[in-house]
Motif scaffolding. Sequence first.
Motif, PDB file in Angstrom:
ATOM      1  N   GLY A 164       0.809  -1.205   0.000  1.00 63.13           N
ATOM      2  CA  GLY A 164       0.000   0.000   0.000  1.00 63.13           C
ATOM      3  C   GLY A 164       0.840   1.251   0.000  1.00 63.13           C
ATOM      4  O   GLY A 164       1.989   1.246   0.447  1.00 63.13           O
ATOM      5  N   GLU A 165       0.278   2.329  -0.534  1.00 63.05           N
ATOM      6  CA  GLU A 165       0.913   3.642  -0.550  1.00 63.05           C
ATOM      7  C   GLU A 165       2.324   3.591  -1.143  1.00 63.05           C
ATOM      8  O   GLU A 165       3.258   4.232  -0.674  1.00 63.05           O
ATOM      9  N   GLY A 166       2.472   2.745  -2.194  1.00 61.75           N
ATOM     10  CA  GLY A 166       3.725   2.684  -2.937  1.00 61.75           C
ATOM     11  C   GLY A 166       4.795   1.795  -2.348  1.00 61.75           C
ATOM     12  O   GLY A 166       5.916   1.746  -2.872  1.00 61.75           O
ATOM     13  N   LEU A 167       4.462   1.064  -1.282  1.00 57.46           N
ATOM     14  CA  LEU A 167       5.457   0.225  -0.617  1.00 57.46           C
ATOM     15  C   LEU A 167       4.944  -1.192  -0.414  1.00 57.46           C
ATOM     16  O   LEU A 167       3.734  -1.443  -0.368  1.00 57.46           O
ATOM     17  N   VAL A 168       5.893  -2.109  -0.276  1.00 56.85           N
ATOM     18  CA  VAL A 168       5.648  -3.474   0.183  1.00 56.85           C
ATOM     19  C   VAL A 168       6.415  -3.638   1.489  1.00 56.85           C
ATOM     20  O   VAL A 168       7.639  -3.447   1.514  1.00 56.85           O
ATOM     21  N   VAL A 169       5.717  -3.972   2.558  1.00 55.79           N
ATOM     22  CA  VAL A 169       6.350  -4.093   3.867  1.00 55.79           C
ATOM     23  C   VAL A 169       6.269  -5.540   4.320  1.00 55.79           C
ATOM     24  O   VAL A 169       5.200  -6.162   4.293  1.00 55.79           O
ATOM     25  N   ILE A 170       7.426  -6.073   4.742  1.00 62.95           N
ATOM     26  CA  ILE A 170       7.549  -7.491   5.099  1.00 62.95           C
ATOM     27  C   ILE A 170       8.269  -7.620   6.435  1.00 62.95           C
ATOM     28  O   ILE A 170       9.224  -6.890   6.710  1.00 62.95           O
ATOM     29  N   ARG A 171       7.795  -8.558   7.266  1.00 61.21           N
ATOM     30  CA  ARG A 171       8.514  -8.892   8.504  1.00 61.21           C
ATOM     31  C   ARG A 171       9.008 -10.325   8.398  1.00 61.21           C
ATOM     32  O   ARG A 171       8.227 -11.252   8.203  1.00 61.21           O
ATOM     33  N   SER A 172      10.309 -10.531   8.525  1.00 63.90           N
ATOM     34  CA  SER A 172      10.890 -11.874   8.511  1.00 63.90           C
ATOM     35  C   SER A 172      11.024 -12.392   9.935  1.00 63.90           C
ATOM     36  O   SER A 172      10.897 -11.636  10.907  1.00 63.90           O
ATOM     37  N   ILE A 173      11.278 -13.698  10.097  1.00 61.58           N
ATOM     38  CA  ILE A 173      11.236 -14.283  11.434  1.00 61.58           C
ATOM     39  C   ILE A 173      12.421 -13.874  12.311  1.00 61.58           C
ATOM     40  O   ILE A 173      12.408 -14.135  13.516  1.00 61.58           O
ATOM     41  N   ASP A 174      13.428 -13.214  11.727  1.00 60.88           N
ATOM     42  CA  ASP A 174      14.482 -12.634  12.555  1.00 60.88           C
ATOM     43  C   ASP A 174      14.065 -11.262  13.091  1.00 60.88           C
ATOM     44  O   ASP A 174      14.863 -10.543  13.686  1.00 60.88           O
ATOM     45  N   ASN A 175      12.773 -10.922  12.881  1.00 62.75           N
ATOM     46  CA  ASN A 175      12.157  -9.693  13.378  1.00 62.75           C
ATOM     47  C   ASN A 175      12.717  -8.439  12.706  1.00 62.75           C
ATOM     48  O   ASN A 175      12.754  -7.368  13.314  1.00 62.75           O
ATOM     49  N   ARG A 176      13.085  -8.570  11.441  1.00 64.51           N
ATOM     50  CA  ARG A 176      13.411  -7.396  10.644  1.00 64.51           C
ATOM     51  C   ARG A 176      12.163  -6.984   9.859  1.00 64.51           C
ATOM     52  O   ARG A 176      11.527  -7.812   9.211  1.00 64.51           O
ATOM     53  N   VAL A 177      11.853  -5.713   9.924  1.00 60.23           N
ATOM     54  CA  VAL A 177      10.756  -5.152   9.136  1.00 60.23           C
ATOM     55  C   VAL A 177      11.384  -4.364   7.995  1.00 60.23           C
ATOM     56  O   VAL A 177      12.152  -3.425   8.224  1.00 60.23           O
ATOM     57  N   THR A 178      11.084  -4.765   6.761  1.00 58.12           N
ATOM     58  CA  THR A 178      11.737  -4.185   5.591  1.00 58.12           C
ATOM     59  C   THR A 178      10.701  -3.665   4.614  1.00 58.12           C
ATOM     60  O   THR A 178       9.683  -4.333   4.371  1.00 58.12           O
ATOM     61  N   ALA A 179      10.948  -2.492   4.060  1.00 53.36           N
ATOM     62  CA  ALA A 179      10.058  -1.895   3.065  1.00 53.36           C
ATOM     63  C   ALA A 179      10.744  -1.869   1.707  1.00 53.36           C
ATOM     64  O   ALA A 179      11.925  -1.524   1.594  1.00 53.36           O
ATOM     65  N   TYR A 180       9.991  -2.245   0.665  1.00 48.70           N
ATOM     66  CA  TYR A 180      10.478  -2.254  -0.710  1.00 48.70           C
ATOM     67  C   TYR A 180       9.582  -1.354  -1.557  1.00 48.70           C
ATOM     68  O   TYR A 180       8.370  -1.242  -1.303  1.00 48.70           O
ATOM     69  N   ASP A 181      10.164  -0.733  -2.553  1.00 47.15           N
ATOM     70  CA  ASP A 181       9.384   0.052  -3.497  1.00 47.15           C
ATOM     71  C   ASP A 181       8.452  -0.880  -4.268  1.00 47.15           C
ATOM     72  O   ASP A 181       8.892  -1.897  -4.813  1.00 47.15           O
ATOM     73  N   ALA A 182       7.166  -0.556  -4.321  1.00 41.88           N
ATOM     74  CA  ALA A 182       6.194  -1.448  -4.937  1.00 41.88           C
ATOM     75  C   ALA A 182       6.383  -1.577  -6.445  1.00 41.88           C
ATOM     76  O   ALA A 182       5.999  -2.593  -7.037  1.00 41.88           O
ATOM     77  N   ASP A 183       6.975  -0.592  -7.072  1.00 39.23           N
ATOM     78  CA  ASP A 183       7.173  -0.641  -8.526  1.00 39.23           C
ATOM     79  C   ASP A 183       8.467  -1.337  -8.927  1.00 39.23           C
ATOM     80  O   ASP A 183       8.502  -2.081  -9.912  1.00 39.23           O
ATOM     81  N   SER A 184       9.535  -1.086  -8.177  1.00 41.58           N
ATOM     82  CA  SER A 184      10.843  -1.597  -8.583  1.00 41.58           C
ATOM     83  C   SER A 184      11.379  -2.735  -7.723  1.00 41.58           C
ATOM     84  O   SER A 184      12.251  -3.490  -8.156  1.00 41.58           O
ATOM     85  N   GLY A 185      10.913  -2.837  -6.492  1.00 42.95           N
ATOM     86  CA  GLY A 185      11.450  -3.835  -5.572  1.00 42.95           C
ATOM     87  C   GLY A 185      12.692  -3.373  -4.836  1.00 42.95           C
ATOM     88  O   GLY A 185      13.259  -4.131  -4.038  1.00 42.95           O
ATOM     89  N   ASN A 186      13.133  -2.156  -5.078  1.00 38.65           N
ATOM     90  CA  ASN A 186      14.307  -1.638  -4.373  1.00 38.65           C
ATOM     91  C   ASN A 186      13.992  -1.433  -2.891  1.00 38.65           C
ATOM     92  O   ASN A 186      12.917  -0.951  -2.547  1.00 38.65           O
ATOM     93  N   GLN A 187      14.953  -1.801  -2.052  1.00 40.15           N
ATOM     94  CA  GLN A 187      14.745  -1.630  -0.613  1.00 40.15           C
ATOM     95  C   GLN A 187      14.739  -0.145  -0.256  1.00 40.15           C
ATOM     96  O   GLN A 187      15.621   0.604  -0.661  1.00 40.15           O
ATOM     97  N   ARG A 188      13.738   0.253   0.511  1.00 44.46           N
ATOM     98  CA  ARG A 188      13.624   1.651   0.925  1.00 44.46           C
ATOM     99  C   ARG A 188      14.126   1.864   2.354  1.00 44.46           C
ATOM    100  O   ARG A 188      14.762   2.862   2.643  1.00 44.46           O
TER     101      ARG A 188
END
Length: 399
Positions: A164-188
């Motif tokens: 949403g709002e131009g981002l993809v937000v993911i939480r992995s089991i090592d408890n890192r919360v990471t946001a990626y650009d929804a269009d390119s996949g680049n980490q923000r």
Amino acid sequence: MRSVTATAAQASSIARSRRAGKMALKLAAVAAVVALSGCSWFSSKKNPNPPAPLVEFTQKLRVQTAWSVSVGKAGNFQFSPVYAAGSIFAAGNDGTVVRINAQTGQTLWRARTDMSLTAGVGSDGSTVVVVGEKGRIQAFDANTGKPTWNAQAASEVLSAPAVGEGLVVIRSIDNRVTAYDADSGNQRWMVQRNVPSLTLRNAPGIVIGSQTAFVALPGGRLSALALNNGGPRWEVPVGDPRGTTELERISDVSGVPALGSRDICAVAYQGRIGCFDLLNGNVRWIKEFSSDVGVTLDDSYVYAADVGGIVTEFSRDTGAVVWRNERLKNRQLSSPIGAGKAVAVGDYEGYIHFLSREDGSFVARLSTDGSPIQAPPVSTGSSVVFQTKSGTVVSVVTE
């Protein structure tokens, strides 16, 4: 101490034993081994908490299956559908991803990844994202089903991505919360959180709104992160770890937080349920509660099922209990959801139970494919959609 995971049933059973007598430490040790090895230590010949039998009642509400589509089995993971842009997006462990017309059930496209999936699906109606083995992330164009970009998470991902709002937000089991650009996949941006030594192997979710990612976390925290840079806006304890053993101290936030226009509600295992101000996290109300499946809400009420299978309707404004239904005990329920004049909830045998919004009494029941319904259902406004463990996505309408 290395983080391990345990199921809610294992943790709850051991916690009760711990309080009952001196065998607690031995049981806790066994449970840790079980969590690491995947053994079925708790499968005994006699179930101390047998599921409640189905209740006979006079059906008062007309319900029917509008459509059903097979997506693919969930395996050892949890897959829930998502509603966006008039469509249902769903995925299965075998790598299948589909877009379904929410009204007619027509499959608009069906794609297949080259990996087994562990989480998904997330979509805003433009971008569709799933996550696979070893934290691999795959995005698709929502209109065509064509792959658009790949990325790599830091570790395994069990929670569905939030888009949403131009981002993809993911939480992995090592408890890192990471946001990626929804269009390119680049980490923000990326935020690292502490990992409790013992957590449930469930999928605490993320929801996006008001330029904020609201992230449910192990350890009982609900965190609001600014979408532009991942900076903390506020954080509240939904469940405070308590007890003397690691198992007793598990207090992970469960399911996907329920986002409203002015508040957000969440629940924790061996913790509490509550609603919080969207802007500053101030507590509107909070109560003792334990759930491993999450909450939903509508304009007036909050719905939740506890670990024992008791379904409760709370006043959204005050937290007062409107009603409880205790006749689905130990049936391993999904999170409940409003469905017209009723509240719908799935169980371990694939039944969908419909309870009166007024008093919680049974008004209808519908069977699906006989496999467990564990994933959170979604509402399209005119129907509710469930996904079973065997991979049937079913849309149900009420009168």
